[in-house]
Motif scaffolding. Structure first.
Motif, PDB file in Angstrom:
ATOM      1  N   ARG A  43       0.855  -1.195   0.000  1.00 44.42           N
ATOM      2  CA  ARG A  43       0.000   0.000   0.000  1.00 44.42           C
ATOM      3  C   ARG A  43       0.890   1.243   0.000  1.00 44.42           C
ATOM      4  NH1 ARG A  43      -2.034  -3.492   3.673  1.00 44.42           N
ATOM      5  NH2 ARG A  43      -1.363  -2.391   5.530  1.00 44.42           N
ATOM      6  N   LEU A  44       0.327   2.348  -0.481  1.00 48.88           N
ATOM      7  CA  LEU A  44       1.077   3.601  -0.583  1.00 48.88           C
ATOM      8  C   LEU A  44       0.276   4.741   0.041  1.00 48.88           C
ATOM      9  CD1 LEU A  44       3.582   4.987  -2.123  1.00 48.88           C
ATOM     10  CD2 LEU A  44       1.887   5.550  -3.852  1.00 48.88           C
ATOM     11  N   ASN A  45       0.912   5.475   0.934  1.00 48.41           N
ATOM     12  CA  ASN A  45       0.325   6.674   1.549  1.00 48.41           C
ATOM     13  C   ASN A  45       1.198   7.863   1.177  1.00 48.41           C
ATOM     14  OD1 ASN A  45      -1.629   5.229   3.179  1.00 48.41           O
ATOM     15  ND2 ASN A  45       0.069   4.634   4.493  1.00 48.41           N
ATOM     16  N   THR A  46       0.576   8.909   0.642  1.00 43.13           N
ATOM     17  CA  THR A  46       1.353  10.107   0.314  1.00 43.13           C
ATOM     18  C   THR A  46       1.055  11.223   1.313  1.00 43.13           C
ATOM     19  OG1 THR A  46      -0.348  10.895  -1.204  1.00 43.13           O
ATOM     20  CG2 THR A  46       1.429   9.580  -2.150  1.00 43.13           C
ATOM     21  N   PHE A  47       2.042  12.067   1.495  1.00 41.70           N
ATOM     22  CA  PHE A  47       1.925  13.219   2.378  1.00 41.70           C
ATOM     23  C   PHE A  47       2.153  14.473   1.544  1.00 41.70           C
ATOM     24  CE2 PHE A  47       2.826   9.697   5.071  1.00 41.70           C
ATOM     25  CZ  PHE A  47       2.176   9.968   6.257  1.00 41.70           C
ATOM     26  N   GLU A  48       1.120  15.323   1.477  1.00 43.51           N
ATOM     27  CA  GLU A  48       1.223  16.557   0.711  1.00 43.51           C
ATOM     28  C   GLU A  48       1.904  17.651   1.523  1.00 43.51           C
ATOM     29  OE1 GLU A  48      -1.626  19.437  -1.964  1.00 43.51           O
ATOM     30  OE2 GLU A  48      -2.351  17.512  -1.301  1.00 43.51           O
ATOM     31  N   LYS A  49       1.657  17.631   2.818  1.00 40.09           N
ATOM     32  CA  LYS A  49       2.261  18.604   3.724  1.00 40.09           C
ATOM     33  C   LYS A  49       2.319  17.973   5.113  1.00 40.09           C
ATOM     34  CE  LYS A  49      -2.174  20.795   4.518  1.00 40.09           C
ATOM     35  NZ  LYS A  49      -2.885  22.029   4.689  1.00 40.09           N
ATOM     36  N   ASP A  50       2.735  18.723   6.081  1.00 35.47           N
ATOM     37  CA  ASP A  50       2.795  18.246   7.465  1.00 35.47           C
ATOM     38  C   ASP A  50       3.799  17.108   7.649  1.00 35.47           C
ATOM     39  OD1 ASP A  50       0.842  20.125   8.165  1.00 35.47           O
ATOM     40  OD2 ASP A  50      -0.779  18.703   7.783  1.00 35.47           O
ATOM     41  N   TYR A  51       4.984  17.268   7.080  1.00 35.35           N
ATOM     42  CA  TYR A  51       6.079  16.340   7.339  1.00 35.35           C
ATOM     43  C   TYR A  51       7.390  17.122   7.288  1.00 35.35           C
ATOM     44  CZ  TYR A  51       6.994  16.426   2.304  1.00 35.35           C
ATOM     45  OH  TYR A  51       7.279  16.834   1.024  1.00 35.35           O
ATOM     46  N   LEU A  52       8.368  16.636   8.020  1.00 35.35           N
ATOM     47  CA  LEU A  52       9.709  17.219   8.005  1.00 35.35           C
ATOM     48  C   LEU A  52      10.733  16.097   7.901  1.00 35.35           C
ATOM     49  CD1 LEU A  52       9.462  19.885  10.863  1.00 35.35           C
ATOM     50  CD2 LEU A  52       9.380  20.299   8.401  1.00 35.35           C
ATOM     51  N   VAL A  53      11.735  16.314   7.094  1.00 39.30           N
ATOM     52  CA  VAL A  53      12.872  15.406   6.981  1.00 39.30           C
ATOM     53  C   VAL A  53      14.103  16.267   7.200  1.00 39.30           C
ATOM     54  CG1 VAL A  53      14.142  13.830   5.482  1.00 39.30           C
ATOM     55  CG2 VAL A  53      11.638  13.931   5.345  1.00 39.30           C
ATOM     56  N   GLY A  54      14.772  16.051   8.318  1.00 44.11           N
ATOM     57  CA  GLY A  54      15.911  16.903   8.641  1.00 44.11           C
ATOM     58  C   GLY A  54      15.505  18.345   8.870  1.00 44.11           C
ATOM     59  N   GLY A  55      14.272  18.540   9.353  1.00 44.19           N
ATOM     60  CA  GLY A  55      13.787  19.880   9.653  1.00 44.19           C
ATOM     61  C   GLY A  55      13.215  20.628   8.462  1.00 44.19           C
ATOM     62  N   LYS A  56      13.177  19.980   7.285  1.00 44.68           N
ATOM     63  CA  LYS A  56      12.669  20.633   6.078  1.00 44.68           C
ATOM     64  C   LYS A  56      11.740  19.694   5.328  1.00 44.68           C
ATOM     65  CE  LYS A  56      16.775  23.395   5.650  1.00 44.68           C
ATOM     66  NZ  LYS A  56      17.877  23.832   4.854  1.00 44.68           N
TER      67      LYS A  56
END
Length: 115
Positions: A43-56
């Motif tokens: 299954r695949l879940n996408t995130f359009e916003k509300d995520y950070l990777v290394g603070g960005k």
């Protein structure tokens, strides 16, 4: 069984379509011969916003693999490497691609066919 849940930034889908990603994980898992191919679920879940990777808001792909207990550490490590190798080929410029594998306990797992 097993279940592979892919979380990723939505912009990933502008690089490859969802079917390509799902098939890459499915075929990589099947090639390890740890599972019967018809039993593999992805299954695949996408995130359009509300995520950070290394603070960005960097692009990312993270696969959560849930497998029935009984595989060795070496088998699970090979599974991880096979899936990440395939995803890295599809997404050479994505800065964060990872996987973790968790074991289901046979004693506590249940699905509708078991009732």
């Amino acid at each position: 069984m097993p279940h592979f849940v892919i979380d990723c930034s939505k912009t990933i889908l502008s690089i490859q379509d969802s079917k390509t990603i799902l098939q890459a994980v499915h075929s990589s898992a099947a090639k390890t011969r740890l599972f019967d191919e018809p039993d593999i679920k992805v299954r695949l879940n996408t995130f359009e916003k509300d995520y950070l990777v290394g603070g960005k808001e960097h692009d990312f792909i993270h696969v959560f693999a849930n497998v029935m207990e009984g595989r060795t550490t070496e088998q699970k490590a090979n599974l991880s490497k096979q899936i990440i190798t395939q995803l890295k080929l599809l997404f050479p410029k994505v800065p964060f691609i990872a996987i973790n594998i968790r074991d289901f306990e046979k004693a506590t797992y249940c699905n509708k066919d078991m009732l």
